[in-house]
Design a protein around this motif. Structure first.
Motif, PDB file in Angstrom:
ATOM      1  N   TYR A   8       0.866  -1.123   0.135  1.00 56.01           N
ATOM      2  CA  TYR A   8       0.110  -0.082   0.024  1.00 56.01           C
ATOM      3  C   TYR A   8       1.030   1.275   0.013  1.00 56.01           C
ATOM      4  CZ  TYR A   8      -3.434  -3.212   1.345  1.00 56.01           C
ATOM      5  OH  TYR A   8      -4.576  -4.315   1.618  1.00 56.01           O
ATOM      6  N   ASP A   9       0.273   2.247  -0.421  1.00 55.29           N
ATOM      7  CA  ASP A   9       0.889   3.496  -0.580  1.00 55.29           C
ATOM      8  C   ASP A   9      -0.028   4.411   0.356  1.00 55.29           C
ATOM      9  OD1 ASP A   9       2.674   5.616  -1.134  1.00 55.29           O
ATOM     10  OD2 ASP A   9       1.957   5.833  -3.022  1.00 55.29           O
ATOM     11  N   PHE A  10       0.329   5.019   1.169  1.00 54.29           N
ATOM     12  CA  PHE A  10      -0.715   5.816   2.243  1.00 54.29           C
ATOM     13  C   PHE A  10      -0.010   6.768   2.716  1.00 54.29           C
ATOM     14  CE2 PHE A  10      -4.089   5.608   5.415  1.00 54.29           C
ATOM     15  CZ  PHE A  10      -5.088   5.815   4.603  1.00 54.29           C
ATOM     16  N   HIS A  39      10.610   5.802  -5.379  1.00 52.25           N
ATOM     17  CA  HIS A  39       9.614   5.074  -4.793  1.00 52.25           C
ATOM     18  C   HIS A  39       9.572   3.590  -5.411  1.00 52.25           C
ATOM     19  CE1 HIS A  39       8.122   8.974  -4.801  1.00 52.25           C
ATOM     20  NE2 HIS A  39       7.272   8.589  -3.783  1.00 52.25           N
ATOM     21  N   LYS A  46       6.875   0.469  -5.810  1.00 49.54           N
ATOM     22  CA  LYS A  46       5.433  -0.214  -5.802  1.00 49.54           C
ATOM     23  C   LYS A  46       5.647  -1.657  -6.224  1.00 49.54           C
ATOM     24  CE  LYS A  46       1.286   0.929  -7.978  1.00 49.54           C
ATOM     25  NZ  LYS A  46       0.190   0.869  -6.731  1.00 49.54           N
ATOM     26  N   GLU A  48      -3.857   9.609  -4.875  1.00 47.74           N
ATOM     27  CA  GLU A  48      -2.354   9.585  -4.441  1.00 47.74           C
ATOM     28  C   GLU A  48      -2.068   8.469  -3.807  1.00 47.74           C
ATOM     29  OE1 GLU A  48      -4.554  11.805  -3.668  1.00 47.74           O
ATOM     30  OE2 GLU A  48      -3.975  13.078  -2.069  1.00 47.74           O
ATOM     31  N   TYR A  49      -3.197   7.708  -3.191  1.00 50.14           N
ATOM     32  CA  TYR A  49      -2.760   6.651  -2.339  1.00 50.14           C
ATOM     33  C   TYR A  49      -3.371   5.176  -3.313  1.00 50.14           C
ATOM     34  CZ  TYR A  49      -3.124   9.871   1.372  1.00 50.14           C
ATOM     35  OH  TYR A  49      -3.009  11.230   2.091  1.00 50.14           O
ATOM     36  N   ASP A  50      -2.622   4.134  -2.453  1.00 46.83           N
ATOM     37  CA  ASP A  50      -2.882   3.029  -3.294  1.00 46.83           C
ATOM     38  C   ASP A  50      -3.164   2.068  -2.168  1.00 46.83           C
ATOM     39  OD1 ASP A  50      -3.041   0.912  -5.336  1.00 46.83           O
ATOM     40  OD2 ASP A  50      -0.736   0.559  -4.915  1.00 46.83           O
ATOM     41  N   PHE A  51      -4.400   1.530  -2.015  1.00 44.37           N
ATOM     42  CA  PHE A  51      -5.146   0.877  -0.841  1.00 44.37           C
ATOM     43  C   PHE A  51      -5.871  -0.382  -1.435  1.00 44.37           C
ATOM     44  CE2 PHE A  51      -7.045   1.379   3.281  1.00 44.37           C
ATOM     45  CZ  PHE A  51      -5.947   0.883   4.152  1.00 44.37           C
ATOM     46  N   VAL A 111       2.473   8.863 -12.951  1.00 46.82           N
ATOM     47  CA  VAL A 111       3.932   7.944 -13.601  1.00 46.82           C
ATOM     48  C   VAL A 111       3.104   6.736 -13.882  1.00 46.82           C
ATOM     49  CG1 VAL A 111       5.941   7.091 -13.273  1.00 46.82           C
ATOM     50  CG2 VAL A 111       5.307   9.168 -11.964  1.00 46.82           C
ATOM     51  N   VAL A 160       3.215   2.610 -14.104  1.00 46.58           N
ATOM     52  CA  VAL A 160       3.795   1.837 -13.648  1.00 46.58           C
ATOM     53  C   VAL A 160       3.162   0.244 -14.250  1.00 46.58           C
ATOM     54  CG1 VAL A 160       4.444   0.438 -11.377  1.00 46.58           C
ATOM     55  CG2 VAL A 160       4.058   2.882 -11.284  1.00 46.58           C
ATOM     56  N   GLU A 161       4.225  -0.419 -14.611  1.00 48.37           N
ATOM     57  CA  GLU A 161       3.716  -1.788 -15.547  1.00 48.37           C
ATOM     58  C   GLU A 161       2.597  -1.655 -16.405  1.00 48.37           C
ATOM     59  OE1 GLU A 161       5.190  -5.351 -14.350  1.00 48.37           O
ATOM     60  OE2 GLU A 161       6.745  -3.995 -14.812  1.00 48.37           O
ATOM     61  N   HIS A 163      -0.846   0.354 -14.128  1.00 48.27           N
ATOM     62  CA  HIS A 163      -1.120   0.976 -12.856  1.00 48.27           C
ATOM     63  C   HIS A 163      -0.496   2.373 -13.046  1.00 48.27           C
ATOM     64  CE1 HIS A 163      -0.975  -2.873 -11.265  1.00 48.27           C
ATOM     65  NE2 HIS A 163      -1.575  -2.396 -10.227  1.00 48.27           N
ATOM     66  N   LYS A 219       0.760   5.777 -10.763  1.00 47.10           N
ATOM     67  CA  LYS A 219       1.106   6.247  -9.383  1.00 47.10           C
ATOM     68  C   LYS A 219       1.512   7.739  -9.407  1.00 47.10           C
ATOM     69  CE  LYS A 219       4.328   5.318  -5.775  1.00 47.10           C
ATOM     70  NZ  LYS A 219       3.407   5.694  -4.644  1.00 47.10           N
ATOM     71  N   VAL A 272       3.444  10.687  -8.158  1.00 43.73           N
ATOM     72  CA  VAL A 272       4.480  11.102  -7.248  1.00 43.73           C
ATOM     73  C   VAL A 272       4.918  12.844  -7.612  1.00 43.73           C
ATOM     74  CG1 VAL A 272       5.422   8.792  -7.672  1.00 43.73           C
ATOM     75  CG2 VAL A 272       6.075  10.693  -9.218  1.00 43.73           C
TER      76      VAL A 272
END
Lengths: 655, 655
Positions: free
Chosen positions: A243-245, A352, A354, B242-245, B346, B348-349, B352, B354, B356
């Protein structure tokens, strides 16, 4: 002042509170059994922290580890101490520990944290020993406990800190332990102490500030078509990496290693090649930070695939007060580890990382798998034979992509209020031939919640106060043979029977209790244990799923009682509830009464404050039975002018 | 039965409850003022949803929008209705709305949601009009309210759904609105309706399922050295990008646009070029999902840099019950928008994204900035002149990297229990010449919490129950001139004075109240308003920060009262508390009494249940004053055998 007027009281029952409304209250226990002095218990003056237990049914004793003492207690009556041995910290050790900044009388003592059976007479014991963990061998021969004084190094087997959670397990003669290996408690490790010792990598992707709670062993090699190995499962929480929180988030995990793991040859030398972990899902009906696992119990089935882990979860924030129980089948966990996708770290903008699902090619043999027929066919019979590609993959990607879902899709139980701490589960054969998992769950305020889940409906049969003061229950053990539960805390151990059917004194109460241990015996007119020989299934009534009381005999009408009213005084009319799920309705001259500055309605009855002449008349106390869906007629016949209810002594008709 | 025995009661005060312990209880209001019928209120039979208010001090009226009605109420006494106009939905509109699947009697009605001043006599009104938002002009001339019947399109100015949160603001003749622009409520927009209409991009990076709560205007062009523009600020919550949850997470936001914005030439044509948003930080002392903004109030200062937004936050999960108030200075928000870093997406793969911190080069003029001296020097006098590079940058990156921190580092107030819903703030000049911000906070159960923060110490002066039933307060307005508060709900509007010093009937009570509106007038021996001309600062005592009662005169000793004991009856000994922060201690023959099956201690006194002869004797009721730090001597002299306290009528000495 001497003018006396009559008032009287009638009781009845009303039946219109919907059942579903109660489920929203997050499981109100049907009965609350307050502390009773007659519970069997054990404590010794000056000894604290009764937290480590080893059941020895074979020897008829419960071995109990506390601070600087180990007891052998009679398993039938723990207040009978059969033997004791003290293992005190030396003055030298204590001084050394104090020099390092620890509290002499609290931290620099020897807390027994490990008790494992080695063989029929020998037990492996470890203690924190003034922040210098040490292990020893203990025998129980001729009714005597004796320590051999071997003073083995306990680092990694037992924590330094007496108050840090940890878990360990003896499989054969190999000790599996999950704890911190250093004084500061900052270097977590999952260790196997054996001829070929193995441990985890010290990398935050393997373990990040973990809190270990439980370990158990599943003999998965039994009847395995793939030639799979036995596993050791570990439950813990740690900082989430996925998670990124805006703040640190803890997540509950299950991890496992293979019993036959020997580490790698070059890569992962003396490290686990089979350490895999996954997130445990136990989603509450509301959004929240992930609830944290506190304790686990493995309810074993003779087919290990049907064995189930029952886990207690509490919120990671004290702003919330909802605990939950989720159950996970061993086969669901196995599926994730044996067939699930992996997570892989990806660099984002240099600074970062992820964690996302790994979609590339997975090496063969599958990373993290035990040595099985696939590997053997490739000529690999030990983990030492595994190729670097497989080992490097698993070293960098120990986390599975998918979370393990609970058996029932969601929690078996959600409870607000005092947090749940520990759990044990018993499998009970009911009269209908079905088995029910009865959960005994300890709380932070010294209660046991006895709960079942009947086809998705949460039901707490009763809550039993084991400790007079609100102390957290820190250990729970069950003996299904003896039908006893043992609960340890900082201040002692209490033993209670798994059921007490005699508490249900009427047929209605016995049926509405929905306790799978109990049935109403029509012949002797008593609520009796389903295990007792006298109650044949023909003469016994049970209605676990419905709570159907229609088979119960009609109760006698209630007698009435007169009260004398002295104007200006306060009058107390008693009417006691048998169930927390029932509600009381007081009426007086066609008016429903509410608590205000005239009346005070409490659990024991009604108070009329500063009564006056106009208060004379007939009072009725009716009970609404929220814990049954079926309607029955009110029990009290007509509204007799002088009727009164004394449910505690007479009332065969309260719920 | 006729045996009468004497028992008696003494009261005193004890002073050893620590103050810090109470702060842990998350702000217990010192006084609870229960519902009183004499509060001025307004409602009309059959009319609901009194949720929209426009204060017109100039006209002496409060304009009130409800369902299908608009009222002009006397601002001094809202129970006096000066005028009313009804705007009912047509049968045709209602039928059409019902066809679309909405509820005829609930959703397909006209809820007045917008009331804005156009000029001295005209008000702009919008209503949901059966899910077909419509606006009109309303005049208040010769004591009559009249709608002009212009039936302007209200799409984007007013929500379709009467129960969806939204906000709007009139600046000059331009209407700024933040709402959904479609029937389904799925297309959010921040719109300026003017000759040059502007709106937000329909992209989830601009607005993702937002919940708009508040808008206000700050005249930042005033004395701006950079030649900056005026701003419109918007507060809302939305899905976090901005969160990944493991689940959706909502975050509170502040956004702003420039008044002079005209959109871009090619890029961002007819769209905001100055829409910037940032996360609002209001961290609770415990880890949690981000609390969500519910309402905001701008406490204006003549120097706009010192103006402060007060915001109410509630948990996004109903498992938690902690609300909070955080305050943000306009200059802190300005700093983030004018100088802070941006966030950038940005990949990601592939699958996703993200967000930043953007570390690359930022174009000039700065993206999202108003037209200021920097731009003008580059020959850009309108946003239409801005280069594509600046516009493309801001179109893709409307989110600032840093969150706006609260003025005091953390919440001004944290409160458990009934959730806070709305807030207004008054700035009060106390006797010491300092100004204090007094917060009036509505709750979901019909209370107002009147709170201050004295140098970091949270203090709730009182809570006042405005509605007899627990209804949520949905609108709050304040008139500092009239010293009145107006609270709207589904069922009506209630008016209350900002202070009621006469409630504090003793000097000690007046000082311990720590109410900046009130001071103890030594001359007339009354607690009076600091605004009242009679109380000159010399004759008046106030001690807001310390609650120091040493300047108060010593109270008279308490008289004693006899009670008569009838064995078997229940005796009620009254002893009332003046403060929720005080605690009561009952003693009888050197024993401290606790609530059990013999005694019942409640807020009004002590009940002795089923009294017997052995209960005769002296009872003392002592109060511990937790709301003062300084010790004073107990007020009741010696323990007189026949003493009794009647604090409500006599007691100058209770807190």
């Amino acid at each position: 002042m001497s003018l006396l007027l009559a008032l009287s009281l009638i009781c009845g029952s009303m039946l219109h509170v919907s059942f579903s409304a109660l489920n929203n209250h997050y499981c109100v226990p049907r009965k609350t059994v307050l502390y009773q002095n007659e519970l069997k218990s054990f404590r010794e003056e000056g000894i604290f922290n009764y937290s480590t237990m080893l059941m020895r049914d074979d020897l008829g004793v419960l071995l109990l580890g506390a601070r600087e003492a180990i007891y052998a207690l009679d398993i039938n009556n723990i207040s009978v101490r059969k033997a004791v041995v003290y293992w005190r910290v030396t003055e030298e050790k204590q001084t050394e520990c104090t020099y390092k900044g620890k509290h002499a009388e609290v931290e620099c003592r020897n807390y027994i944290r490990t008790l494992h059976k080695m063989n029929d007479t020998t037990v492996y014991v470890c203690g924190t020993n003034a922040f210098s963990p040490t292990c020893d061998y203990m025998t129980f021969v001729n009714g005597q406990l004796r320590l051999e004084g071997k003073q083995e190094e306990g680092k990694g087997k037992c924590p330094f800190d007496p108050f840090q959670r940890y878990s360990s397990l003896m499989v054969g003669n190999d000790l599996y332990s999950a704890t911190s290996i250093n004084f500061l408690g900052s270097e977590p490790v999952v260790l196997r102490s054996s001829d070929l010792a193995l441990r985890t990598e010290f990398k935050s992707s393997w373990l990040s500030e973990p809190n270990f709670v439980y370990m158990d062993f599943v003999r998965e090699s039994l009847d395995s078509p793939d030639g799979d190995d036995d596993k050791v499962y570990l439950f813990f929480s740690e900082n989430a990496m996925e998670y990124d929180f805006y703040s640190k988030v803890a997540v509950p995990r299950v991890a496992r290693v293979c019993k036959g793991d020997m580490g790698g040859q070059r890569t992962l030398q003396r490290k686990w090649t089979s350490f895999l972990k996954a997130r445990l899902d136990c989603s509450l009906p509301e959004p929240s930070l992930p609830p944290i696992v506190q304790d686990v119990f493995l309810l074993k089935h003779k087919d290990w695939r049907k064995s189930v882990f029952y886990a207690v979860f509490t919120p990671q924030s004290s702003l919330s007060q909802a605990s939950a129980v989720c159950a996970y089948s061993v086969s669901a966990i196995q599926d994730i580890f044996n067939e699930g996708k992996f997570k892989t770290p990806v660099a984002v903008e240099t600074s970062h990382v992820k964690w996302v699902m790994y979609t590339g090619e997975v090496p063969v043999p599958r990373p993290g798998a035990c040595i099985n027929n696939v590997a053997r066919k490739m000529g690999m019979n030990r983990s030492l034979d595994l190729p670097d590609k497989t080992l490097q993959f698993i070293r960098d990607r120990p986390l599975m992509d998918e979370a393990v879902r609970p058996l029932t899709g969601g929690p078996l139980l959600v409870k607000r209020g005092a947090l749940l701490t520990r759990i044990v589960v018993d499998s009970v054969l009911a009269l209908d031939g079905q088995r029910h998992a009865v959960m005994f769950i300890g709380t932070e305020n010294g209660y046991i919640q006895k709960a079942v889940n009947y086809h998705g409906e949460m039901f707490i049969i009763e809550e039993i106060q084991l400790y007079e003061n609100p102390v957290p229950i820190s250990t729970l053990r069950i003996s299904s043979n003896k039908s006893q539960l043992y609960a340890g805390s900082e201040y002692g151990v209490v033993q209670m029977p798994l059921s007490n059917c005699s508490r249900y004194d009427t047929c209605v109460d016995c049926i509405l209790a929905r306790d799978p241990y109990c049935a109403w015996d029509v012949t002797i007119e008593q609520c009796t244990s389903v295990y007792s020989s006298s109650s044949s299934s023909k003469a016994a009534i049970q209605s676990l799923k419905e709570g159907d009381i229609s088979q119960c005999p009609q109760p006698d009408p209630v007698a009435a009682v007169d009260f004398t009213l002295v104007p200006g005084n306060n009058i107390q009319l008693p009417c006691q509830l048998h169930s927390n799920l029932a509600q009381v309705l007081w009426r007086f001259s066609d008016q429903t009464l509410h608590s205000n500055n005239k009346y005070y309605i409490y659990s024991g009855g009604l108070l009329i404050l500063s009564a006056s002449e106009s208060d004379a008349g007939v009072y009725t106390c009716r009970l609404s039975r929220a814990d049954q869906q079926q309607n029955i007629q009110p029990d009290c016949g007509g509204l007799s002018f002088t009727a009164v209810c004394w449910p505690r002594s007479q009332g065969q008709h309260y719920s």
